[in-house]
Motif scaffolding. Structure first.
Motif, short mmCIF file in Angstrom:
data_model
loop_
_atom_site.label_atom_id
_atom_site.label_comp_id
_atom_site.label_asym_id
_atom_site.label_seq_id
_atom_site.Cartn_x
_atom_site.Cartn_y
_atom_site.Cartn_z
N GLY A 134 0.82 -1.11 0.23
CA GLY A 134 -0.02 -0.03 0.11
C GLY A 134 0.81 1.41 0.22
N ASP B 104 0.38 6.50 -0.04
CA ASP B 104 -0.87 5.72 0.65
C ASP B 104 -1.81 5.74 -0.38
N VAL C 148 -5.04 3.25 -0.55
CA VAL C 148 -5.78 1.72 -0.64
C VAL C 148 -7.28 1.69 -1.45
N ASP C 149 -7.08 0.50 -1.53
CA ASP C 149 -8.27 0.23 -2.44
C ASP C 149 -8.07 0.53 -4.31
N GLU D 159 -4.46 7.80 -1.02
CA GLU D 159 -5.13 8.77 0.40
C GLU D 159 -4.76 9.33 0.32
#
Length: 132
Positions: free
Chosen positions: A90, A114, A116-117, A121
């Motif tokens: 990530g 960072d 995420v999915d 983020e």
């Protein structure tokens, strides 16, 4: 049992694609509505960008910062990837350089994300020390 070198999941983000798209579609995009569309696709719902002297919260604020940078440095100013982005767990990093197209490099640095999915983020903009 997966071996120590092979990831256990295929849900690994394409850090290079994501961070290059961020440079090109957000920080090189002069059209505000196109930049906003890219931010919607590339960033999470409530992103935070950490600059050396500022913390920027939200997609609209990040778009505003990118637009002002491009205005400040003129119509030929561009960010260019410096190699491929790398990442794992990530956390992705892309080195870049910037300056006028065909001109001298004005600034270098790295974007540290960072992810995420598959979306950014948090983004840290790391500027390299200026050479004297």
């Amino acid at each position: 049992m997966p071996d120590a070198i092979t990831p256990a999941t295929t849900d690994v983000p394409d850090y290079d694609r994501l961070l290059r798209a961020n440079l090109e579609r957000v920080f090189n995009e002069r059209n505000g509505s196109m930049r906003a569309r890219a931010l919607d696709e590339l960033y999470g719902a409530d992103p935070v960008m950490y600059e050396p002297a500022n913390v920027v919260r939200g997609r609209a604020a990040i778009s505003e910062v990118a637009g002002k940078l491009l205005e400040q440095f003129g119509p030929d100013f561009r960010f260019v990837p410096d190699g491929a982005a790398v990442g794992h767990h990530g956390f992705g990093v892309l080195r870049w350089r910037a300056g006028p197209s065909g001109g001298p490099v004005v600034v270098t640095g790295s974007d540290v994300a960072d992810v995420v999915d598959g979306r950014i983020e948090r983004l840290w903009v790391m500027l390299d020390p200026q050479k004297t």
